[in-house]
Design a protein around this motif. Structure first.
Motif, PDB file in Angstrom:
ATOM      1  N   ARG A  63      12.285  57.163  17.905  1.00 55.14           N
ATOM      2  CA  ARG A  63      12.653  56.511  19.177  1.00 55.14           C
ATOM      3  C   ARG A  63      11.493  56.586  20.171  1.00 55.14           C
ATOM      4  O   ARG A  63      11.171  55.627  20.859  1.00 55.14           O
ATOM      5  N   ALA A  64      10.857  57.772  20.250  1.00 57.87           N
ATOM      6  CA  ALA A  64       9.739  57.943  21.189  1.00 57.87           C
ATOM      7  C   ALA A  64       8.576  57.020  20.819  1.00 57.87           C
ATOM      8  O   ALA A  64       7.935  56.407  21.685  1.00 57.87           O
ATOM      9  N   LEU A  65       8.300  56.910  19.496  1.00 59.35           N
ATOM     10  CA  LEU A  65       7.202  56.039  19.058  1.00 59.35           C
ATOM     11  C   LEU A  65       7.567  54.573  19.314  1.00 59.35           C
ATOM     12  O   LEU A  65       6.720  53.776  19.744  1.00 59.35           O
ATOM     13  N   ARG A  88      12.014  47.855  21.629  1.00 59.87           N
ATOM     14  CA  ARG A  88      12.881  48.349  22.710  1.00 59.87           C
ATOM     15  C   ARG A  88      14.293  48.600  22.180  1.00 59.87           C
ATOM     16  O   ARG A  88      14.936  49.597  22.499  1.00 59.87           O
ATOM     17  N   LEU A  89      14.762  47.676  21.332  1.00 56.85           N
ATOM     18  CA  LEU A  89      16.097  47.832  20.749  1.00 56.85           C
ATOM     19  C   LEU A  89      16.136  49.071  19.854  1.00 56.85           C
ATOM     20  O   LEU A  89      17.130  49.805  19.835  1.00 56.85           O
ATOM     21  N   LEU A  90      15.028  49.321  19.128  1.00 62.03           N
ATOM     22  CA  LEU A  90      14.992  50.487  18.245  1.00 62.03           C
ATOM     23  C   LEU A  90      14.900  51.788  19.040  1.00 62.03           C
ATOM     24  O   LEU A  90      15.400  52.829  18.627  1.00 62.03           O
ATOM     25  N   ALA A  91      14.260  51.699  20.228  1.00 56.15           N
ATOM     26  CA  ALA A  91      14.095  52.913  21.037  1.00 56.15           C
ATOM     27  C   ALA A  91      15.340  53.225  21.861  1.00 56.15           C
ATOM     28  O   ALA A  91      15.458  54.307  22.419  1.00 56.15           O
ATOM     29  N   GLY A  92      16.243  52.253  21.976  1.00 55.98           N
ATOM     30  CA  GLY A  92      17.443  52.466  22.800  1.00 55.98           C
ATOM     31  C   GLY A  92      17.326  51.730  24.118  1.00 55.98           C
ATOM     32  O   GLY A  92      16.229  51.593  24.665  1.00 55.98           O
ATOM     33  N   ILE A  93      18.455  51.232  24.615  1.00 53.58           N
ATOM     34  CA  ILE A  93      18.375  50.360  25.803  1.00 53.58           C
ATOM     35  C   ILE A  93      19.185  50.906  26.980  1.00 53.58           C
ATOM     36  O   ILE A  93      19.770  50.162  27.744  1.00 53.58           O
ATOM     37  N   ASP A  94      19.218  52.235  27.118  1.00 49.36           N
ATOM     38  CA  ASP A  94      19.926  52.736  28.305  1.00 49.36           C
ATOM     39  C   ASP A  94      19.054  52.516  29.548  1.00 49.36           C
ATOM     40  O   ASP A  94      17.860  52.242  29.457  1.00 49.36           O
ATOM     41  N   ASP A  95      19.678  52.653  30.723  1.00 47.12           N
ATOM     42  CA  ASP A  95      19.018  52.305  31.994  1.00 47.12           C
ATOM     43  C   ASP A  95      17.666  52.979  32.184  1.00 47.12           C
ATOM     44  O   ASP A  95      16.694  52.358  32.571  1.00 47.12           O
ATOM     45  N   GLU A  96      17.636  54.284  31.888  1.00 44.52           N
ATOM     46  CA  GLU A  96      16.405  55.038  32.184  1.00 44.52           C
ATOM     47  C   GLU A  96      15.259  54.596  31.277  1.00 44.52           C
ATOM     48  O   GLU A  96      14.124  54.424  31.699  1.00 44.52           O
ATOM     49  N   SER A  97      15.559  54.419  29.972  1.00 46.21           N
ATOM     50  CA  SER A  97      14.472  54.105  29.040  1.00 46.21           C
ATOM     51  C   SER A  97      13.907  52.714  29.299  1.00 46.21           C
ATOM     52  O   SER A  97      12.724  52.473  29.120  1.00 46.21           O
ATOM     53  N   ILE A  98      14.751  51.781  29.754  1.00 48.46           N
ATOM     54  CA  ILE A  98      14.245  50.416  29.983  1.00 48.46           C
ATOM     55  C   ILE A  98      13.230  50.412  31.113  1.00 48.46           C
ATOM     56  O   ILE A  98      12.242  49.694  31.082  1.00 48.46           O
ATOM     57  N   SER A  99      13.462  51.255  32.109  1.00 47.98           N
ATOM     58  CA  SER A  99      12.588  51.199  33.282  1.00 47.98           C
ATOM     59  C   SER A  99      11.397  52.154  33.191  1.00 47.98           C
ATOM     60  O   SER A  99      10.613  52.259  34.120  1.00 47.98           O
TER      61      SER A  99
END
Length: 840
Positions: A63-65, A88-99
């Motif tokens: 996810r981090a990569l 982005r979809l593989l890393a997760g799309i919660d609010d914090e990670s998107i921004s």
């Protein structure tokens, strides 16, 4: 080195390496024009990192990569595989990670979401829900960071613009709605109406009925207007809505309790005349002006002998006098002691009708006093004078509704009486059309329908009856009226349909469908069955009216195709002229479209057929009514010296319309020069005089532009009032320049004071300090941008030009509507504390 570490097999080393890579990328800032260094050095390793991702097993590290790859994908995704979105979809799309990677990254991600959705639609893939999930996380970030416009665009690309309502907050909703409303004219149906509906819902949610109402009116749904009315929390808010409805001529008395006379007076526009005269008193405009004050003949070339057919000169003066003193109730020809009767008899034939009718314009909006003034001519033995008085009654009632319904009571009897002469019937039909335009009054329609369908009577009566029925039911698409008009067209013989008045039957049918866009397909099919050219005239006028003010590019192209055809001498050329007007009508509502149409008119003028060239100046007048742009005045002035007399006539009249009610000094000078240039040509001089009268309309206090409410609302009845004389001017030599000059009085429907009057909580006039300046488009700008520029401070009442806007300059009052125009109610600001100087 970090990339080398990532190639090793230890999961722990991976984690440490990813964290240090993450922190290096975040902490490095480059200049605005250069790429940050870590991104530059990672370019060569992009493919390597992508391959590593596929080989790793640890989910957290993956996810981090993926998050870092998503950032790199923004810059190095060469083949448009949408790697930024994929990782982005593989890393997760919660609010914090998107921004986590900042604003520019989120905007790029939003762009890829839109592109991906378009690809999915093309391939007809079912699975697009995941894209909406990404969007739902992007939108809140954009809304928090002044990216409202981007948020709306993203949801529009996913065809889910209605979701923006969930994310609009008290701080952002104004800017979201403003952006959506300004986008609406640029979108294809049905998205344009969808945007307006969503903006209205957001305003409704935050309790802004005065901002909902204009959108409900544009959507054309009476139940929404009723909803807005009922959502008002105070009686004052209802009064403000009533003023907006009165200006737009949306008459819904059923909303108001029968015993509430004050609110009913607001909706009926009952105080319009009183407030207009108060404004005139403040601006010292009450002294009546004579036509000579307007012509200023002493400034024209004095060596030229003015050879003027005197009845013709008097007729021109009649119109100039009516336009200049419109609504003031006094003048120097008609209302002074007994001179009115003398002046009427200085005209001859139909000129006497226009002279008597001019009283209606001088008394405009003042039903009580106006009726007593006109009454003395109602019993004249001369039918032309009596007809003029009948027309005057209809005219002075236009735009205001009186409880007694005087116009209907007085005029309907002449229609019912079979012994009434044709001329009196004609005046009564026109008068009813003017007085009841836009009211959808069924009793008036029932009076007119038999006249339309009666093939025994002359075509002029039937045509004007069709026009009046179109005015009364304007924009409603009333199927009963349209079928009666179609039936009349089919049953009339060709010689009738070739008559100069037959075009008004076609225009009446067009007005029924004004602003309805694509709801007239059945009627268009029926019109194809009519072999006479009036069928084609009607279908073009109907399409032009249906899309009036919509800025629909495809419809403009269709009209231009018609203009480009080269017809033979035998073919009917009116459809081409109507198509030119259609270009102006469709493009008028939207700034860029208007500019483009003016450029197109230049081409038509150079390469078009003679009949097309006649209509071009009139189409320019529709686009720029009461808005004297220098470039347009120069162009029209050039056309006013054209070799083709019909083109010159149209251009001079168009100059009058473009400058109507502005007192523009440059235009006044041009018209004086034209009066000298055409001093030997009675027809041309007559039109120059009319244009001078239009220029000084209401001594500079009236506009005929159908757009109001900060140029967002199109008044259907005003547009019709402007369109009727313009359609008549296409064959000016048959209509306006012979015996049908009374058609110019339809402009009364388009005339309205261009004032701003502020009222207190008891609906009495008060003076407040306002700033008036050129309107600036502040859509989508960050912060609180200035909405006007080059402003001056004035105390109300003030006059507003076409492109001007006003804003309140004191914190003492809070206006109940965001658009300061017409009647605005101010309530006292409870938090306001007076300065010591002010209180003294």
């Amino acid at each position: 080195m970090i990339v080398e570490r990532l190639k090793e097999s230890s999961v722990e080393i991976h984690r440490v390496a990813l964290e240090s890579l993450n922190s290096i990328i975040r902490s490095t800032t480059g200049s605005m024009t250069s790429v940050p260094k870590p991104l530059k050095y990672l370019k060569v390793h992009y493919e390597t990192l992508s391959e590593l991702y596929d080989t790793w097993m640890d989910e957290d590290n993956k996810r981090a990569l993926a998050s870092i790859l998503s950032l790199l994908g923004m810059a190095y995704d060469r083949e448009s595989k949408h790697d930024c979105l994929k990782y982005r979809l593989l890393a997760g799309i919660d609010d914090e990670s998107i921004s986590e990677w900042g604003h520019e990254y989120v905007r790029h991600l939003a762009m890829e979401v839109g592109e991906e959705y378009a690809l999915k639609l093309e391939s007809e893939a079912e699975d697009t829900g995941y894209l909406l999930d990404v969007a739902r996380n992007i939108v809140p970030f954009l809304m928090k960071h002044n990216g409202e416009a981007d948020a709306v665009d993203l949801l529009e690309e996913l065809d889910r613009h209605e979701l923006i309502e969930e994310y609009a907050t008290k701080e952002t909703f104004e800017r979201v709605c403003l952006y959506m409303i300004s986008c609406a004219p640029l979108l294809a149906p049905p998205s344009d109406m969808g945007f307006l509906e969503t903006a209205r819902k957001i305003y409704r949610k935050y309790g802004k009925p005065s901002q909902c109402l204009p959108l409900s009116i544009r959507l054309g749904q009476q139940e929404l207007i009723k909803e807005d009315w009922e959502s008002c929390s105070t009686r004052l808010e209802k009064a403000q809505l009533a003023f907006i409805m009165a200006r737009q001529q949306v008459h819904m008395p059923e909303l108001i309790d029968e015993d509430d006379e004050e609110l009913m007076a607001c909706m009926n526009n009952a105080n319009l005349s009183k407030q207009y005269l108060n404004l005139a008193r403040d601006l010292e405009l009450l002294d009546p002006k004579s036509p000579e004050d307007i012509y200023k003949s002493h400034l024209e070339n004095a060596t030229v002998e003015m050879t003027l057919d005197s009845a013709r000169h008097n007729l021109a003066s009649t119109f100039v006098n009516a336009f200049v003193n419109a609504g003031y109730g006094t003048d120097k020809l008609m209302t002074v002691n007994t001179e009115g009767r003398d002046w009427i008899f200085k005209n001859k034939d139909m000129g006497m009708l226009s002279a008597a009718a001019s009283l209606g314009m001088i008394m405009l909006w003042d039903v009580d006093i106006g009726l007593t003034q006109v009454d003395k001519y109602m019993y004249s033995e001369d039918n032309t004078v009596k007809s003029g008085a009948i027309l005057a009654i209809g005219m002075l009632s236009s735009g205001v509704h009186d409880e007694a319904d005087a116009a209907k009571a007085l005029l309907s009897e002449y229609l019912v009486d079979e012994n009434s002469p044709a001329l009196i019937k004609l005046a009564a039909i026109s008068g009813l059309g003017m007085a009841y335009a836009g009211t959808m009054n069924e009793e008036i329609v029932e009076l007119l329908l038999p006249v339309i369908s009666d093939t025994e009577i002359t075509i002029d009566l039937s045509s004007i009856a069709a026009l009046s029925a179109g005015l009364v039911c304007i924009g409603s698409g009333n199927s009963e009226v349209s079928s009666v008009i179609l039936q009349a067209m089919m049953e009339r013989v060709d010689s009738d349909l070739n008559h100069k008045y037959a075009r008004f039957m076609a225009l009446g049918l067009g007005l029924l469908y004004l602003g309805t866009q694509d709801k007239n397909d059945a009627i268009l099919e029926t019109l194809k069955a009519i072999t006479h050219p009036i069928g084609k005239q009607s279908s073009i006028l109907m399409q032009a009216c249906a899309y009036a003010g919509s800025g629909n590019v495809l419809e403009v192209q269709k009209m231009l195709h018609l203009c480009a055809e080269h017809l033979g001498d035998k073919e009917d050329q009116l459809p081409q002229a109507f198509a030119v007007l259609g270009v102006g009508l469709i493009a008028m509502g939207e700034g860029i479209g208007s500019e483009m149409s003016l450029r197109t008119f230049d081409h038509l003028m150079q390469y078009g057929e003679p009949f097309v060239r006649r209509a071009v100046p009139l189409a320019m007048a529709i686009v720029c009514a009461s808005n004297p742009l220098v470039s347009v005045l120069e162009t029209l002035n050039k056309f006013s010296h054209d070799n083709d007399k019909a083109v010159a006539t149209s251009a001079i009249f168009a100059m009058g319309i473009v400058g109507a009610g502005t007192n523009n000094a440059r235009l006044a000078q041009l018209l004086r020069q034209l009066a000298t240039y055409y001093h030997k040509d009675a027809d041309m001089l007559f039109i120059v005089r009319i244009a001078q009268g239009l220029l000084h309309m209401g001594k500079g206090a009236i506009t005929i532009n159908p757009y109001h409410h900060d140029r967002t609302l199109l008044s259907h009845t005003s547009l019709a009032g402007l369109l009727i004389p313009i359609v008549a001017m296409i064959n000016a030599e048959k209509l306006i320049l012979t015996d049908s000059h009374f058609l110019l009085y339809y402009l009364a429907r388009a005339m309205y004071p261009r004032f701003l009057i502020t009222l207190d909580e008891n609906l009495e006039s008060i003076s407040a300090n306002v700033r008036v300046g050129q309107a600036v488009d502040a859509v989508g700008q960050v912060g609180r941008p200035k909405t006007i520029t080059g402003f001056q401070s004035h105390d109300t009442p003030v006059l507003l030009a076409h492109s001007e806007r006003a804003e309140i300059a004191t914190e003492k009052y809070i206006p109940l509507t965001n658009v300061l125009e017409g009647f605005v109610i101010l309530k006292k600001n409870p938090d306001y504390e007076e300065d010591e100087e002010e209180s003294k």
